[in-house]
Every structure is written in structure tokens, then in C-alpha cells.
Design a protein around this motif. Structure first.
Motif, PDB file in Angstrom:
ATOM      1  N   CYS B 323       0.829  -1.220   0.000  1.00  0.00           N
ATOM      2  CA  CYS B 323       0.000   0.000   0.000  1.00  0.00           C
ATOM      3  C   CYS B 323       0.858   1.263   0.000  1.00  0.00           C
ATOM      4  O   CYS B 323       1.815   1.381   0.750  1.00  0.00           O
ATOM      5  CB  CYS B 323      -0.917  -0.006   1.225  1.00  0.00           C
ATOM      6  SG  CYS B 323      -1.855   1.515   1.435  1.00  0.00           S
ATOM      7  N   ILE B 324       0.505   2.208  -0.872  1.00  0.00           N
ATOM      8  CA  ILE B 324       1.243   3.475  -0.926  1.00  0.00           C
ATOM      9  C   ILE B 324       0.423   4.623  -0.320  1.00  0.00           C
ATOM     10  O   ILE B 324       0.757   5.794  -0.505  1.00  0.00           O
ATOM     11  CB  ILE B 324       1.705   3.826  -2.365  1.00  0.00           C
ATOM     12  CG1 ILE B 324       0.514   3.949  -3.325  1.00  0.00           C
ATOM     13  CG2 ILE B 324       2.692   2.772  -2.886  1.00  0.00           C
ATOM     14  CD1 ILE B 324       0.895   4.464  -4.711  1.00  0.00           C
ATOM     15  N   ARG B 325      -0.645   4.275   0.412  1.00  0.00           N
ATOM     16  CA  ARG B 325      -1.428   5.258   1.178  1.00  0.00           C
ATOM     17  C   ARG B 325      -1.928   6.416   0.315  1.00  0.00           C
ATOM     18  O   ARG B 325      -1.778   7.584   0.685  1.00  0.00           O
ATOM     19  CB  ARG B 325      -0.570   5.838   2.320  1.00  0.00           C
ATOM     20  CG  ARG B 325       0.052   4.818   3.258  1.00  0.00           C
ATOM     21  CD  ARG B 325      -0.917   4.305   4.296  1.00  0.00           C
ATOM     22  NE  ARG B 325      -0.218   3.517   5.300  1.00  0.00           N
ATOM     23  CZ  ARG B 325      -0.020   2.199   5.229  1.00  0.00           C
ATOM     24  NH1 ARG B 325      -0.480   1.501   4.194  1.00  0.00           N
ATOM     25  NH2 ARG B 325       0.615   1.564   6.196  1.00  0.00           N
ATOM     26  N   CYS B 326      -2.539   6.071  -0.808  1.00  0.00           N
ATOM     27  CA  CYS B 326      -3.006   7.126  -1.703  1.00  0.00           C
ATOM     28  C   CYS B 326      -4.432   7.535  -1.400  1.00  0.00           C
ATOM     29  O   CYS B 326      -4.869   8.623  -1.766  1.00  0.00           O
ATOM     30  CB  CYS B 326      -2.899   6.668  -3.152  1.00  0.00           C
ATOM     31  SG  CYS B 326      -4.058   5.355  -3.544  1.00  0.00           S
ATOM     32  N   GLY B 327      -5.188   6.644  -0.764  1.00  0.00           N
ATOM     33  CA  GLY B 327      -6.579   6.968  -0.444  1.00  0.00           C
ATOM     34  C   GLY B 327      -7.563   6.713  -1.573  1.00  0.00           C
ATOM     35  O   GLY B 327      -8.752   6.982  -1.422  1.00  0.00           O
ATOM     36  N   ALA B 328      -7.092   6.191  -2.705  1.00  0.00           N
ATOM     37  CA  ALA B 328      -8.014   5.973  -3.836  1.00  0.00           C
ATOM     38  C   ALA B 328      -9.113   4.983  -3.481  1.00  0.00           C
ATOM     39  O   ALA B 328     -10.254   5.110  -3.922  1.00  0.00           O
ATOM     40  CB  ALA B 328      -7.247   5.485  -5.062  1.00  0.00           C
ATOM     41  N   CYS B 329      -8.788   3.989  -2.657  1.00  0.00           N
ATOM     42  CA  CYS B 329      -9.810   2.994  -2.299  1.00  0.00           C
ATOM     43  C   CYS B 329     -10.899   3.626  -1.437  1.00  0.00           C
ATOM     44  O   CYS B 329     -12.050   3.204  -1.470  1.00  0.00           O
ATOM     45  CB  CYS B 329      -9.175   1.793  -1.602  1.00  0.00           C
ATOM     46  SG  CYS B 329      -8.190   2.186  -0.144  1.00  0.00           S
ATOM     47  N   LEU B 330     -10.552   4.650  -0.673  1.00  0.00           N
ATOM     48  CA  LEU B 330     -11.559   5.338   0.134  1.00  0.00           C
ATOM     49  C   LEU B 330     -12.551   6.045  -0.776  1.00  0.00           C
ATOM     50  O   LEU B 330     -13.758   5.952  -0.594  1.00  0.00           O
ATOM     51  CB  LEU B 330     -10.904   6.385   1.048  1.00  0.00           C
ATOM     52  CG  LEU B 330     -10.282   5.934   2.363  1.00  0.00           C
ATOM     53  CD1 LEU B 330      -9.094   5.050   2.122  1.00  0.00           C
ATOM     54  CD2 LEU B 330      -9.882   7.137   3.187  1.00  0.00           C
ATOM     55  N   ALA B 383      -9.682   0.595  -7.994  1.00  0.00           N
ATOM     56  CA  ALA B 383      -9.096   1.919  -7.831  1.00  0.00           C
ATOM     57  C   ALA B 383      -7.633   1.858  -7.408  1.00  0.00           C
ATOM     58  O   ALA B 383      -6.874   2.779  -7.643  1.00  0.00           O
ATOM     59  CB  ALA B 383      -9.880   2.706  -6.791  1.00  0.00           C
ATOM     60  N   CYS B 384      -7.240   0.770  -6.786  1.00  0.00           N
ATOM     61  CA  CYS B 384      -5.918   0.711  -6.155  1.00  0.00           C
ATOM     62  C   CYS B 384      -4.791   0.734  -7.188  1.00  0.00           C
ATOM     63  O   CYS B 384      -4.741  -0.107  -8.076  1.00  0.00           O
ATOM     64  CB  CYS B 384      -5.804  -0.548  -5.285  1.00  0.00           C
ATOM     65  SG  CYS B 384      -4.176  -0.702  -4.516  1.00  0.00           S
ATOM     66  N   PRO B 385      -3.876   1.709  -7.088  1.00  0.00           N
ATOM     67  CA  PRO B 385      -2.813   1.835  -8.090  1.00  0.00           C
ATOM     68  C   PRO B 385      -1.780   0.707  -8.021  1.00  0.00           C
ATOM     69  O   PRO B 385      -1.006   0.553  -8.959  1.00  0.00           O
ATOM     70  CB  PRO B 385      -2.170   3.184  -7.760  1.00  0.00           C
ATOM     71  CG  PRO B 385      -2.463   3.396  -6.320  1.00  0.00           C
ATOM     72  CD  PRO B 385      -3.801   2.779  -6.079  1.00  0.00           C
ATOM     73  N   VAL B 386      -1.762  -0.035  -6.924  1.00  0.00           N
ATOM     74  CA  VAL B 386      -0.829  -1.171  -6.880  1.00  0.00           C
ATOM     75  C   VAL B 386      -1.600  -2.494  -6.745  1.00  0.00           C
ATOM     76  O   VAL B 386      -1.058  -3.504  -6.328  1.00  0.00           O
ATOM     77  CB  VAL B 386       0.230  -1.018  -5.761  1.00  0.00           C
ATOM     78  CG1 VAL B 386       1.217   0.088  -6.127  1.00  0.00           C
ATOM     79  CG2 VAL B 386      -0.410  -0.706  -4.415  1.00  0.00           C
ATOM     80  N   LYS B 387      -2.857  -2.432  -7.112  1.00  0.00           N
ATOM     81  CA  LYS B 387      -3.702  -3.625  -7.280  1.00  0.00           C
ATOM     82  C   LYS B 387      -3.777  -4.537  -6.055  1.00  0.00           C
ATOM     83  O   LYS B 387      -3.672  -5.753  -6.166  1.00  0.00           O
ATOM     84  CB  LYS B 387      -3.218  -4.423  -8.497  1.00  0.00           C
ATOM     85  CG  LYS B 387      -3.354  -3.662  -9.807  1.00  0.00           C
ATOM     86  CD  LYS B 387      -2.550  -4.274 -10.931  1.00  0.00           C
ATOM     87  CE  LYS B 387      -3.281  -5.399 -11.666  1.00  0.00           C
ATOM     88  NZ  LYS B 387      -2.580  -5.740 -12.914  1.00  0.00           N
ATOM     89  N   ILE B 388      -3.951  -3.960  -4.896  1.00  0.00           N
ATOM     90  CA  ILE B 388      -4.103  -4.790  -3.697  1.00  0.00           C
ATOM     91  C   ILE B 388      -5.530  -5.336  -3.666  1.00  0.00           C
ATOM     92  O   ILE B 388      -6.490  -4.559  -3.747  1.00  0.00           O
ATOM     93  CB  ILE B 388      -3.822  -3.956  -2.429  1.00  0.00           C
ATOM     94  CG1 ILE B 388      -2.391  -3.416  -2.487  1.00  0.00           C
ATOM     95  CG2 ILE B 388      -4.028  -4.794  -1.166  1.00  0.00           C
ATOM     96  CD1 ILE B 388      -2.034  -2.473  -1.352  1.00  0.00           C
ATOM     97  N   PRO B 389      -5.694  -6.649  -3.559  1.00  0.00           N
ATOM     98  CA  PRO B 389      -7.050  -7.233  -3.595  1.00  0.00           C
ATOM     99  C   PRO B 389      -7.766  -7.063  -2.252  1.00  0.00           C
ATOM    100  O   PRO B 389      -8.017  -8.038  -1.535  1.00  0.00           O
ATOM    101  CB  PRO B 389      -6.793  -8.705  -3.919  1.00  0.00           C
ATOM    102  CG  PRO B 389      -5.415  -8.976  -3.432  1.00  0.00           C
ATOM    103  CD  PRO B 389      -4.645  -7.682  -3.484  1.00  0.00           C
ATOM    104  N   LEU B 390      -8.108  -5.832  -1.929  1.00  0.00           N
ATOM    105  CA  LEU B 390      -8.703  -5.538  -0.620  1.00  0.00           C
ATOM    106  C   LEU B 390     -10.009  -6.280  -0.380  1.00  0.00           C
ATOM    107  O   LEU B 390     -10.286  -6.725   0.728  1.00  0.00           O
ATOM    108  CB  LEU B 390      -8.956  -4.032  -0.496  1.00  0.00           C
ATOM    109  CG  LEU B 390      -7.714  -3.164  -0.339  1.00  0.00           C
ATOM    110  CD1 LEU B 390      -8.068  -1.701  -0.562  1.00  0.00           C
ATOM    111  CD2 LEU B 390      -7.103  -3.350   1.043  1.00  0.00           C
ATOM    112  N   HIS B 391     -10.807  -6.404  -1.428  1.00  0.00           N
ATOM    113  CA  HIS B 391     -12.110  -7.050  -1.220  1.00  0.00           C
ATOM    114  C   HIS B 391     -11.933  -8.532  -0.899  1.00  0.00           C
ATOM    115  O   HIS B 391     -12.689  -9.082  -0.110  1.00  0.00           O
ATOM    116  CB  HIS B 391     -13.013  -6.821  -2.428  1.00  0.00           C
ATOM    117  CG  HIS B 391     -12.447  -7.368  -3.706  1.00  0.00           C
ATOM    118  ND1 HIS B 391     -11.188  -7.045  -4.140  1.00  0.00           N
ATOM    119  CD2 HIS B 391     -12.956  -8.220  -4.602  1.00  0.00           C
ATOM    120  CE1 HIS B 391     -10.960  -7.671  -5.279  1.00  0.00           C
ATOM    121  NE2 HIS B 391     -12.010  -8.395  -5.578  1.00  0.00           N
TER     122      HIS B 391
HETATM  123  S1  SF4 Z   1      -5.898   2.321  -3.097  1.00  0.00           S
HETATM  124 FE1  SF4 Z   1      -4.342   0.746  -2.666  1.00  0.00          FE
HETATM  125  S2  SF4 Z   1      -2.448   1.904  -2.347  1.00  0.00           S
HETATM  126 FE2  SF4 Z   1      -4.117   3.388  -2.217  1.00  0.00          FE
HETATM  127  S3  SF4 Z   1      -4.584   3.513   0.004  1.00  0.00           S
HETATM  128 FE3  SF4 Z   1      -5.974   1.964  -0.876  1.00  0.00          FE
HETATM  129  S4  SF4 Z   1      -4.858   0.020  -0.621  1.00  0.00           S
HETATM  130 FE4  SF4 Z   1      -3.363   1.643  -0.334  1.00  0.00          FE
END
Ligand code: SF4
Lengths: 242, 517
Positions: B323-330, B383-391
Motif C-alpha cells: 500500500c502506498i497510502r493514496c486513499g483511492a480505495c476510500l 481503484a488501487c494503483p498497486v492492485k491490492i485485492p482488498l475485497h
Molecule cells: S488504493 Fe491501494 S495503495 Fe491506495 S490507500 Fe488503498 S490500498 Fe493503499
């Protein structure tokens, strides 16, 4: 117990830190279920995608793109044929904005502008030239800071300044307005063309501060309303010279 | 100071309700919050979309970003070690902290050694995670947040509600009131006046502070440099003016080289705010050089574990470290857009917070709560720029909770939390109904069913399921029903209906005159 000196304390902390460092790395390797990696691993994905590394704009495109990007971030861009024109611009701006204090980097290109001769009512200070001076305070009160950019990037609309004894970080940060002179040959297409130089310089070859500046300081923290100049310069002029 | 015992001042003053549901009730009562969160997140999300489209080859960049992060984390011992060695060669004092308590102890010791009266801070989620401000204040060190939004919420005695826009929940009248108190005179509720006051006020603070404190967006292993992205210039102030600089950094912040930074610099600002680059991107390599006229004389970097290394070697959660803490997933998350950040109750909110908070805290009994406040629609992954499978991770969390016998509280792993929240609002209950159908259909690539079932496949996972547990079996059945694996693709008709509904909602808002422009 006598009070430990600061140096002694730092040394003791470093010993601790080195011990913990080994513990950290061993723990990481254990969790990754393999021995410690001590040789540089092959990194097949280093840097930008291949197609991008070949991407280049012509000189004219670079100027156009830099201008468009820098302006859309709220900055101002002017094209100058030579340093004389840049000088005239600065003198005009200083008079027009009633600048009382100007602070510039201590570099020969700026010295040869001889701004102090033209601006009788403005105090022009030169960074770090007098060791007794409170330079941060001088920078904080300055109306205009003047720098020569070490690089500029067209694609992101950015100016790069590197710190040194003669080129304080404060000069591009504290004054209300910033004027950055960009010699055209320093204007690159991509960010990567600048960054690669830092990789090549390596650990021992870097200045303490490398700063990319892409427009005036801004914030959207109050109701998402764009505010300019909340901490850094609120007005930024980029002068493309050459 | 333990993770759970540590509360910020504001938390202990007005005790936070325990569950996400109750916190969401609070958030929902605040009309402005709801509008502001939606307005801002939609604007950021649209900005992101535009920036991604303009740039082109977005998928290729995302994949490159993911690969760089995967590679670095897979060799984290090598790169972190290299970073520490190079940073020391730059003259930086490096510290390692296994726990939050250790990191706080080191930071306080430095402050005491330096006899610091005040610390100016630029935005740092790690210091939030450690409740470092409270700790510093406990030894009488004044701590000033200098990011405009952070400064505002610090004056209000609150915690941030959004990674990128911390004061998203305050309007300018509330802000004017707070700042007027600080100024000792009445300030008009106009953005330029308010920002102008903050500029003057904080400028004094920057110049007189003994310590500057920052977080770290990226740390470059090959040169021992730390990189900060920001728009205001306060992080530059904090790393330029005070004599001592302390940087707090999660151990996973590493990237190998400056060349790799080009990828991160392409992904992060676009994903966070839709900018091509933040106004400032600064690379700091050690304290000031001998003849420099500014920059810190002494620079410390505290490298923090605090639960991060737990994710290493865990096939389900290791990618959290990317995670690069971009907030896009929010911004992408329908639940976050509706309830705002405070309802999550942790330092990190939204989908990333829902997974990261329990992962860092190893606090199983809180898992369902936060993971329940998700619709599992997969928008966060997209949305995640580094494709973390959060769901996917949210599903794993729910499963683990059930496995550890906490399942009875949730009564079925479905969308209870989300449902309860959405039911609060009539307009949203319509969206909700469609959402319920939509979420089943949106399950990406059939990812959830194929990874979670059939049951025998579970033996491959690290933690053996307790099959005897009755509530677990009930829950599993509920989950299976929720996630009908035959409907992988979203029905275009339903998708159209959802889109229309959203468009209508936007229109209503415009007509309702949210008045933010
Ligand atoms: S979109 Fe991906 S990189 Fe950005 S805060 Fe969420 S988990 Fe982290």
C-alpha cells in the motif's frame, strides 16, 4: 551517574540500532521462509515501463507541455531569448509588486544579472554569503526568491532545485513569490530523465535536499476550495531561457 | 503504551462508541459530513479517473507499480538493510522499533535530549498510529500539526477522517470559529482569510520549533534517501527549518531506486488527488552538509514494525505491505462515501483501514465489525494503483474471525454492518437494494467463491477451520448464499440501473445546491 553527553548517547543508540537491524532482517527472512538475502536480487521491473523510457518530445513540444502543465497548476511561464530579457523581467516584476526584499542563490548566472544596481529601493540578499546573518529569517521576510533550476520536467510541469551551501532550500520555499530561471537545455521530457541522474550519482553523490516544485503552494483543505500559498510561495514564475 | 490503551486526547475526552454501526449512526447525524465526504471523494475519484485516462497505459503502470512493490517486499531484508546502511552513510541516525511503544520511547528520548519545547509536524499517518502527539504533550512538548487540514482538526481536538483530506468533515464556518479563537479576533469565513491566518501563525511556529517531524512516503534503498509528497510546502518547512528532524517510517516504505520513484510518482498523486505530480516532491538524503545554510543539523529516522512484519509470509495479507497510502480505495468505496472516516474508529479508514487496522492490531474480535462495513463490490481493488485485492482480504478477515469463534456475534457474514448503515437513509436504501444484487454480481473473476470454497480447499490455509463450530457453518452458508458463484458478471441491465441511480443522486445533490463551488 554523570550525565551522558549527546555524542555518547548517539553512539549508544547506534549500537542498539545495529543490533536491532540484524534482528529485524533475520526476522523478515524467517517470516519469508528463506535465508537472508545479502546479494542484490535481480530487479526485472526497475523503473518505468519500457515504452515510456523511449518516449521523447521535441524541444518545441517540451516548451509547450511544460508551459501548459505549469500553468494549469497555477504557475506562470514566460519564454525569454536570453538572460538580459530575464533580468528585465525580474526588475519589472520587482518594481510592479513593490518588492522590498529579494533573496537569491549565490550562483554566477544570477550574480551577473547585477540586480542590486537596477533595484535601488530593494534589498537584494545573496544566500549564505555572510556567516553572521540569520538566513532563514531573511528568507522568511523575502518578497521574492530567485533560483536557477537544476532541471525541469515538461511532462509533470516541474522545476528541480538541488541544495548546496550556495543554494539554500529556503530560497525556493519561504519567499512570498518565487522566480525560477530554467536554461532550456535543462528542460527534459520525463521525470525519469532527471531521476536517473540521482541513481547514477549514488549515495555519496547526492545533495541533502532535492526538491521538485510544480506550481504554487496549494491546499484544498477548507471545503475543498483551492487555496494558494498556504505555506510555500503563492506565486511562481518559471522563465524559460534560451 | 499499548495499542489499545493508547487513546488520543479527543478520544478519551468524548468516548467513541464501540462498534462501527454506532459510530456510523453518529456520522450519519452530521448532515454536512455526509455531503462533504461525498462531494470531495467524488471529485477526487473523478479527478483520478481523468488523470489515469490522460496518462494512458494506466493498467501497465499499475502492474509495474505492483511488481515493484511485490519485488521490494519479497526482498525486504535486503532493501531495508541497504537503506539503513546508506542512510547512516548520509549521516542520518537510524533507529529500529519493533513496537509502537519502542518508537514513541525513542522519539521522546530525542525530544528530551534536545530539550525541545516544540515540535512542528507534517502529515504522518504513522505518528497518528502511535498517538505520538499525546505522548509528546505528556512530557510538555508542544506539538503542532502544520498541514492546513491537520492543523484545523488539531485545534478541534479531533482525529483525521480521510488520509488525503483530513478535515473533510468541517465546513468553513466551523473552521472560522476555531481559527478565530486561536487568533483572538474574529476571522471571516473566507478561505483566503483563513488560510492567510494559518500561514502567518505557522510561519512563526516553523521558525521557532526545535524539532521537525515527518512521515515518509518512500525510502530509497540505494541512496538512503526519504521522499515526501505534499502540496502545501509544510513538509519542506519541517525538513528545512528546525535544527533536528525526526522521521517516522513504516518498515515497508522502501523502494529500490530513484528510477522506481518515477513509477510511484506517476501512480500516487494521480490516484490521490488527480494531479500529475504534487506541488512538492522532496528527496532528503541526510542532515545538512557541512557548509549548507539550512536543513537540519541532526536527522533521525525511526523505522517501525508494529505489526507490519506479521503480514510477511502470509499469502492472504502480505500484499497489504504494498500500500502506498493514496486513499483511492476510500474515494471508490460506496460505504466510505456514505459514512465517512470517523466511523471506522481506527487511524486508517476506508477499505484499506478495514483490513489494515485489524491486521496491525492482531485484534480478532474487532475484525467483523470493520470488515462488515463493506459492500465487497470490488471498487477498492479497481481503484488501487498497486492492485491490492482488498475485497478478497475483507472476506479472509471475516473467515478468520469465524474460525476463531467470534462468528456468533455477526450472525452470518453478509452485509449486516453495511445494511444497517444504509437503512438509515431513505435515498440510500434504494441504492442499497440494487447494491445487494450488484454486489453478488460484481464479485470479480469469481474470485471469492473459487478462493474460499469448496470447503476442502481450506485445509491449505494457515489456520485450520473449526468445522465443529455451529455458528461457523451457519455463517458459511450465509456467505455462500450471498455470493452466488453463478453470477460472476454484473448484469448489464442492473449495472445500468445502478449508474442511473447514481447519476440521479448526483443531480439531486446539484439541485439541492450543496454550495461547495
Ligand atoms: S488504493 Fe491501494 S495503495 Fe491506495 S490507500 Fe488503498 S490500498 Fe493503499
Amino acid at each position: 551517574m554523570t550525565e551522558e553527553t549527546h555524542i555518547k548517547w548517539l553512539e549508544r543508540m547506534e549500537q542498539d540500532s545495529r543490533t536491532k537491524q540484524q534482528a529485524f532482517m533475520n526476522d523478515i527472512a524467517r517470516r519469508l521462509k528463506r535465508p537472508r538475502t545479502t546479494e542484490a536480487p535481480t530487479h526485472p521491473y526497475r523503473g518505468a515501463p519500457d515504452y515510456w523510457q523511449e518516449f521523447q518530445w521535441s524541444s518545441v513540444e517540451r516548451i509547450d507541455q511544460f508551459t501548459a502543465n505549469f500553468q494549469s497548476a497555477g504557475g506562470h511561464v514566460f519564454r525569454m531569448a536570453d538572460m538580459d530579457e530575464a533580468k528585465a523581467f525580474i526588475v519589472n516584476k520587482a518594481n510592479e509588486m513593490l518588492a522590498r526584499y529579494i533573496l537569491r542563490q549565490n550562483v554566477s548566472e544570477l550574480a551577473s544579472l547585477r540586480l542590486e544596481e537596477e533595484l535601488a529601493d530593494t534589498r537584494v540578499s545573496v544566500w549564505n554569503t555572510n556567516l553572521q546573518e540569520a538566513w532563514k529569517a531573511r528568507a522568511a521576510e523575502a518578497d521574492i526568491g530567485i533560483v536557477i533550476a537544476d532541471y525541469a520536467v515538461a511532462y509533470t510541469g516541474s522545476i528541480t532545485v538541488l541544495s548546496s551551501a550556495d543554494k539554500g532550500r529556503s530560497v525556493s520555499l519561504l519567499p512570498t513569490a518565487l522566480i525560477a530561471i530554467i536554461p532550456l537545455e535543462r528542460l527534459k521530457t520525463r521525470l525519469g530523465e532527471v531521476l536517473i541522474d540521482f541513481d547514477e550519482a549514488g549515495q555519496s553523490g547526492l545533495p541533502a535536499g532535492i526538491h521538485f516544485i510544480s506550481g504554487p503552494s496549494r491546499s484544498a483543505d477548507i471545503e475543498n476550495d483551492l487555496t494558494i500559498g498556504v505555506h510555500g510561495p503563492g506565486i511562481v514564475f518559471a522563465l524559460l531561457v534560451g | 503504551m499499548s495499542q489499545n490503551a493508547a487513546h488520543t486526547k479527543s478520544e478519551s475526552n468524548n468516548v467513541k462508541p464501540a462498534s462501527v454501526k454506532e459510530r456510523a449512526d453518529l456520522a450519519l447525524n452530521n448532515d454536512f459530513l455526509r455531503k462533504a465526504v461525498r462531494f470531495t471523494t467524488e471529485r477526487l475519484r473523478d479527478g483520478k479517473q481523468k488523470a489515469a485516462n490522460d496518462h494512458g497505459h494506466w493498467e501497465e503502470w499499475r502492474e509495474r507499480g505492483r511488481q515493484i512493490r511485490l519485488h521490494t517486499i519479497a526482498h525486504l531484508d535486503y532493501y531495508l538493510n541497504l537503506f539503513a546502511d546508506n542512510a547512516r552513510a548520509n549521516g542520518t541516525h537510524i533507529h529500529f522499533a519493533a513496537t509502537g511503544e519502542e518508537a514513541v520511547k525513542i522519539a521522546l528520548e530525542i525530544a528530551q535530549r534536545k530539550q525541545a519545547a516544540s515540535v512542528v509536524k507534517s502529515k504522518s499517518m504513522v505518528t497518528e498510529e502511535l498517538h505520538l502527539n499525546t505522548a509528546l504533550e505528556s512530557i510538555d512538548v508542544e506539538t503542532i500539526e502544520t498541514d492546513l487540514g491537520e492543523y484545523i482538526i488539531q485545534l478541534a481536538g479531533e482525529t483525521p477522517s480521510h488520509i488525503i483530506i483530513p478535515a473533510i468533515h468541517k465546513n468553513r464556518y466551523q473552521i472560522a470559529e476555531l481559527l478565530s479563537k486561536e487568533a483572538g479576533e474574529e476571522l471571516l469565513p473566507e478561505t483566503t482569510i483563513l488560510a492567510g491566518f494559518v500561514r502567518r501563525k505557522l510561519r512563526e511556529k516553523f521558525l521557532e520549533a526545535d524539532i521537525g517531524m515527518t512521515g515518509c512516503n518512500f525510502a530509497i534503498a540505494e541512496t538512503g534517501s526519504m521522499v515526501l509528497f505534499e502540496n502545501e510546502g509544510n513538509a519542506r518547512m519541517v525538513t528545512t527549518l528546525p535544527k533536528t528532524q525526526i522521521t517516522l517510517m513504516g518498515m515497508e516504505r522502501i523502494i529500490p531506486s530513484w528510477s522506481d520513484l518515477e513509477v510511484m510518482a506517476t501512480l500516487l498523486p494521480r490516484s490521490a488527488t488527480g494531479q500529475k505530480l504534487t506541488v512538492y516532491m522532496s528527496g532528503i538524503s541526510g542532515p545538512r552538509r557541512k557548509d549548507d545554510g539550512d536543513g537540519p543539523e541532526e536527522q533521525h529516522i525511526i523505522i517501525l514494525d508494529n505489526g507490519r512484519s506479521e503480514q510477511l509470509g502470509d499469502p492472504e495479507f502480505q500484499e497489504l505491505l504494498n500500500c502506498i497510502r493514496c486513499g483511492a480505495c476510500l474515494n471508490a468505496c460506496p460505504v466510505y462515501r456514505h459514512i465517512g472516516g470517523h466511523a471506522y474508529g481506527g487511524t486508517y479508514s476506508g477499505p484499506i483501514g478495514a483490513v489494515l487496522t485489524p491486521a496491525l492490531n492482531k485484534n480478532v474480535d474487532q475484525w467483523d465489525d470493520i470488515a462488515g462495513a463493506s459492500s465487497l463490490c470490488g471498487a477498492c481493488y479497481e481503484a488501487c494503483p498497486v492492485k491490492i485485492p482488498l475485497h478478497d482480504m475483507l472476506i479472509y478477515l471475516r473467515r478468520r474471525k469465524v474460525e476463531r469463534g467470534y462468528g456468533d456475534k455477526v450472525e452470518g457474514l453478509g452485509m449486516k454492518g453495511f445494511g444497517a448503515i444504509m437503512a438509515k437513509s431513505q435515498r440510500f436504501s434504494n441504492v442499497m437494494k440494487v447494491g445487494r444484487i450488484g454486489q453478488k454480481l460484481l464479485v470479480r473473476d469469481g474470485g471469492i467463491p473459487s478462493k474460499l470454497g469448496p470447503l476442502k480447499g481450506w485445509n491449505n490455509y494457515r489456520i485450520a477451520p473449526k468445522l465443529a463450530d455451529e455458528s461457523f457453518r451457519e455463517s458459511w452458508k450465509g456467505l455462500q448464499e450471498e455470493l452466488d458463484k453463478n453470477s460472476r458478471e454484473m448484469d448489464p441491465v442492473i449495472q445500468k440501473r445502478m449508474e442511473d441511480l447514481l447519476a440521479k443522486r448526483k443531480l439531486e445533490e446539484l439541485e439541492g445546491g450543496a454550495g461547495h463551488d
